[in-house]
Scaffold this motif. Sequence first.
Motif, PDB file in Angstrom:
ATOM      1  N   ARG A  57       0.840  -1.195   0.000  1.00  0.00           N
ATOM      2  CA  ARG A  57       0.000   0.000   0.000  1.00  0.00           C
ATOM      3  C   ARG A  57       0.881   1.253   0.000  1.00  0.00           C
ATOM      4  NH1 ARG A  57      -5.058   1.802   1.059  1.00  0.00           N
ATOM      5  NH2 ARG A  57      -5.821  -0.322   1.304  1.00  0.00           N
ATOM      6  N   TYR A  58       0.470   2.241  -0.774  1.00  0.00           N
ATOM      7  CA  TYR A  58       1.144   3.543  -0.791  1.00  0.00           C
ATOM      8  C   TYR A  58       0.130   4.621  -0.450  1.00  0.00           C
ATOM      9  CZ  TYR A  58       3.394   7.821  -2.354  1.00  0.00           C
ATOM     10  OH  TYR A  58       3.911   9.081  -2.402  1.00  0.00           O
ATOM     11  N   SER A  59       0.536   5.506   0.435  1.00  0.00           N
ATOM     12  CA  SER A  59      -0.315   6.628   0.813  1.00  0.00           C
ATOM     13  C   SER A  59       0.533   7.894   0.828  1.00  0.00           C
ATOM     14  CB  SER A  59      -0.917   6.387   2.205  1.00  0.00           C
ATOM     15  OG  SER A  59      -1.712   7.495   2.596  1.00  0.00           O
ATOM     16  N   GLY A  79       5.527  -6.411   5.805  1.00  0.00           N
ATOM     17  CA  GLY A  79       5.608  -5.497   6.941  1.00  0.00           C
ATOM     18  C   GLY A  79       6.689  -4.440   6.824  1.00  0.00           C
ATOM     19  N   SER A  80       7.560  -4.518   5.813  1.00  0.00           N
ATOM     20  CA  SER A  80       8.571  -3.479   5.593  1.00  0.00           C
ATOM     21  C   SER A  80       7.891  -2.155   5.278  1.00  0.00           C
ATOM     22  CB  SER A  80       9.489  -3.859   4.421  1.00  0.00           C
ATOM     23  OG  SER A  80      10.158  -5.060   4.676  1.00  0.00           O
ATOM     24  N   THR A  81       8.470  -1.048   5.730  1.00  0.00           N
ATOM     25  CA  THR A  81       7.874   0.268   5.488  1.00  0.00           C
ATOM     26  C   THR A  81       8.930   1.298   5.110  1.00  0.00           C
ATOM     27  OG1 THR A  81       8.077   0.955   7.816  1.00  0.00           O
ATOM     28  CG2 THR A  81       6.033  -0.150   7.170  1.00  0.00           C
ATOM     29  N   TYR A  82       8.536   2.228   4.267  1.00  0.00           N
ATOM     30  CA  TYR A  82       9.327   3.436   4.023  1.00  0.00           C
ATOM     31  C   TYR A  82       8.407   4.626   4.224  1.00  0.00           C
ATOM     32  CZ  TYR A  82      11.756   7.324   1.917  1.00  0.00           C
ATOM     33  OH  TYR A  82      12.328   8.555   1.725  1.00  0.00           O
ATOM     34  N   GLU A  83       8.870   5.570   5.029  1.00  0.00           N
ATOM     35  CA  GLU A  83       8.105   6.788   5.281  1.00  0.00           C
ATOM     36  C   GLU A  83       9.019   7.986   5.121  1.00  0.00           C
ATOM     37  OE1 GLU A  83       5.384   8.944   8.762  1.00  0.00           O
ATOM     38  OE2 GLU A  83       6.272   6.963   9.114  1.00  0.00           O
ATOM     39  N   GLY A  84       8.655   8.882   4.223  1.00  0.00           N
ATOM     40  CA  GLY A  84       9.487  10.061   4.041  1.00  0.00           C
ATOM     41  C   GLY A  84       9.295  10.703   2.685  1.00  0.00           C
ATOM     42  N   GLY A  95      14.061  10.371   5.108  1.00  0.00           N
ATOM     43  CA  GLY A  95      13.095   9.287   5.230  1.00  0.00           C
ATOM     44  C   GLY A  95      13.600   8.164   6.110  1.00  0.00           C
ATOM     45  N   LYS A  96      12.683   7.257   6.429  1.00  0.00           N
ATOM     46  CA  LYS A  96      12.999   6.128   7.310  1.00  0.00           C
ATOM     47  C   LYS A  96      12.504   4.835   6.675  1.00  0.00           C
ATOM     48  CE  LYS A  96      12.129   4.460  12.041  1.00  0.00           C
ATOM     49  NZ  LYS A  96      11.470   4.816  13.335  1.00  0.00           N
ATOM     50  N   PHE A  97      13.409   3.863   6.551  1.00  0.00           N
ATOM     51  CA  PHE A  97      13.030   2.550   6.045  1.00  0.00           C
ATOM     52  C   PHE A  97      13.213   1.532   7.154  1.00  0.00           C
ATOM     53  CE2 PHE A  97      13.839  -1.588   4.175  1.00  0.00           C
ATOM     54  CZ  PHE A  97      12.787  -1.698   3.295  1.00  0.00           C
ATOM     55  N   LYS A  98      12.183   0.729   7.393  1.00  0.00           N
ATOM     56  CA  LYS A  98      12.254  -0.338   8.390  1.00  0.00           C
ATOM     57  C   LYS A  98      11.974  -1.652   7.694  1.00  0.00           C
ATOM     58  CE  LYS A  98      10.573  -1.822  12.910  1.00  0.00           C
ATOM     59  NZ  LYS A  98       9.686  -1.491  14.074  1.00  0.00           N
ATOM     60  N   ALA A  99      12.934  -2.578   7.750  1.00  0.00           N
ATOM     61  CA  ALA A  99      12.790  -3.878   7.111  1.00  0.00           C
ATOM     62  C   ALA A  99      11.965  -4.813   7.987  1.00  0.00           C
ATOM     63  CB  ALA A  99      14.174  -4.485   6.856  1.00  0.00           C
TER      64      ALA A  99
END
Length: 202
Positions: A57-59, A79-84, A95-99
């Motif tokens: 999903r992208y928002s 469950g990996s996420t990138y926010e920024g 930005g922040k990437f969490k694997a």
Amino acid sequence: VKYVNAATLLQKWYRKRIKKLSQLPSLNLVNEKSSPQRKAHHPIKSVIDMRIMDGSRYSGDLLNGNIREGYGVQVWKDGSTYEGQWKNNMAHGKGKFKAADGSVYSGFWKEDKADGFGYFKSSDGAEFRGKWQNDYQHGYGKETWSDSSYYEGYYISGKKEGKGVYTWADGTVQNGEWKNNKMICFGEFRWGNKKTYAGEIV
């Protein structure tokens, strides 16, 4: 001493992230909500919330209907996420990437690669805080391991190079000039019992 380089750990899930990011531009949407923010004769920028066919999903901000540009959050099926910040469909800016395994990189990006000041923590507890270039440590930084040993000094392309100090968990200190992750020429050792050696390193 076996040096575990944070940049090596970053590269492992960076390659996985590239594969994941490349899945977005086709924009096979299941649902979409958007709100145009510019007049028609300018590039159309929308704020969008969409689910992609692969389950991710992208928002966030989208330019001309298919380019991530501005601020956005992407969550993958594992469950990996990138926010920024994004630019031209790439992580670019802060930005922040969490694997999925818990590894995290938070800092500055340039064209999908860690570039500028950033903080990385791997799932095994190793950490690096300092300068990055092209996804590698480059410049001054501090790398810490789970046993509390650490290196503080300079890096070139992911390797310890230049002046630096390595401190073992038992308090032993190795201080000197480094090249390709090894101390060279003249250096100083200081053991936990306060004995000191200063001289040529062979």
